[in-house]
Design a protein around this motif. Structure first.
Motif, PDB file in Angstrom:
ATOM      1  N   VAL A 102      70.331  74.794  66.986  1.00  9.59           N
ATOM      2  CA  VAL A 102      71.586  74.992  66.170  1.00  9.59           C
ATOM      3  C   VAL A 102      72.474  74.308  66.594  1.00  9.59           C
ATOM      4  N   ARG A 103      72.539  74.149  68.106  1.00 10.52           N
ATOM      5  CA  ARG A 103      73.871  73.310  68.639  1.00 10.52           C
ATOM      6  C   ARG A 103      73.615  72.034  67.998  1.00 10.52           C
ATOM      7  N   MET A 104      72.382  71.271  68.188  1.00  4.65           N
ATOM      8  CA  MET A 104      72.429  69.878  67.698  1.00  4.65           C
ATOM      9  C   MET A 104      72.813  69.919  65.933  1.00  4.65           C
ATOM     10  N   GLU A 222      71.199  62.276  72.523  1.00  4.90           N
ATOM     11  CA  GLU A 222      71.491  62.880  73.797  1.00  4.90           C
ATOM     12  C   GLU A 222      71.074  64.512  73.778  1.00  4.90           C
ATOM     13  N   LEU A 223      71.289  64.968  72.527  1.00 11.53           N
ATOM     14  CA  LEU A 223      70.851  66.482  72.793  1.00 11.53           C
ATOM     15  C   LEU A 223      69.192  66.667  72.711  1.00 11.53           C
ATOM     16  N   GLU A 224      68.827  65.768  71.655  1.00  6.55           N
ATOM     17  CA  GLU A 224      67.113  65.770  71.767  1.00  6.55           C
ATOM     18  C   GLU A 224      66.552  65.444  72.990  1.00  6.55           C
ATOM     19  N   ARG A 225      67.152  64.765  74.078  1.00  4.93           N
ATOM     20  CA  ARG A 225      66.607  64.661  75.080  1.00  4.93           C
ATOM     21  C   ARG A 225      66.573  65.700  76.003  1.00  4.93           C
ATOM     22  N   THR A 226      67.808  66.215  75.852  1.00  7.23           N
ATOM     23  CA  THR A 226      67.845  67.699  76.697  1.00  7.23           C
ATOM     24  C   THR A 226      67.107  68.849  76.017  1.00  7.23           C
TER      25      THR A 226
END
Length: 233
Positions: A102-104, A222-226
């Motif tokens: 959801v953050r993404m 960036e968020l997908e990597r995390t």
């Protein structure tokens, strides 16, 4: 049934459960005034803030009611079929990967909006947040995660939508806990004390330059990597 001391985590959920059991099992009948926060905190072995959040959850479940100047009173001993749960409580209970998905969705659009709406003050705040993140690289994992979240919060704030800003603030505690654990477990800072610096610098530059597509794409990657790290943790 004695309350007993609680295990360290998750404290709010445990405190809420213990107090709920006292009420639903009839230890505190309807109309009873609950012990004060200090007394409950001492009995449960937690802080007053934890007790306060637990009482808020019980109030949301329709079991207790705070009366100004009088205290907190039991108003029901049975939980309604449909419970209106506090959003922060739901986030604490959710899997960190669900929160991150959801953050993404929220942050990528916020980054696009930030690039379109940023002011000079927003750009200055972003550049300071980036510098603070770099300075925090010399500190412990918790301080670095705090600085990282502060930078992301500055991006969201630059979108100029107070609802988005408040929504991110609700996510932040759950994100912080999950990210600190991730950094520690995977040793993400063992070889690079400032991971993701170039990516975050590019994000700030994209917002500063008004390039919404680039800002959204950088943040999405960036968020997908995390998130991939979280799934593999």
């Amino acid at each position: 049934m004695p309350l007993g001391s609680l295990r360290p985590s998750p404290l709010v959920e445990q405190a809420t459960q213990h107090l709920r059991e006292q009420i639903t099992q009839g230890e505190w009948p309807v109309g009873t005034r609950l012990p004060g926060e200090n007394a409950l905190a001492k009995t449960l072995g937690v802080g007053r803030s934890t007790v306060r959040e637990a009482l808020r959850a019980l109030a949301g479940a329709g079991l207790v009611q705070a009366r100004q100047g009088s205290g907190v009173f039991v108003i029901a001993t049975e939980i309604a079929t449909v419970i209106s749960e506090d959003w922060p409580a739901r986030l604490r209970r959710a899997a960190i990967t669900d929160v991150y998905e959801v953050r993404m969705m929220v942050e990528t659009q916020a980054a696009r909006m930030a690039a379109q709406r940023r002011t000079e003050e927003d750009v200055a705040a972003l550049e300071e947040a980036l510098a603070a993140r770099e300075r925090a690289a010399a500190q412990d994992d918790a301080a670095f995660v705090d600085a990282d979240i502060a930078l992301h919060a500055a991006v969201v704030a630059a979108a100029g939508n107070p609802v988005l800003t408040d929504l991110f603030a609700e996510f932040a505690p759950a994100l912080r806990e999950g990210l600190i654990g991730l950094v520690e477990v995977l040793g993400l800072r063992s070889h690079d004390r400032n991971p993701g610096h170039d990516t975050h610098a590019d994000l700030v530059a994209a917002v500063r330059d008004g390039d919404g597509d680039a800002a959204a794409a950088i943040l999405q990657a960036e968020l997908e990597r995390t998130l991939a790290h979280l799934h593999g943790a």
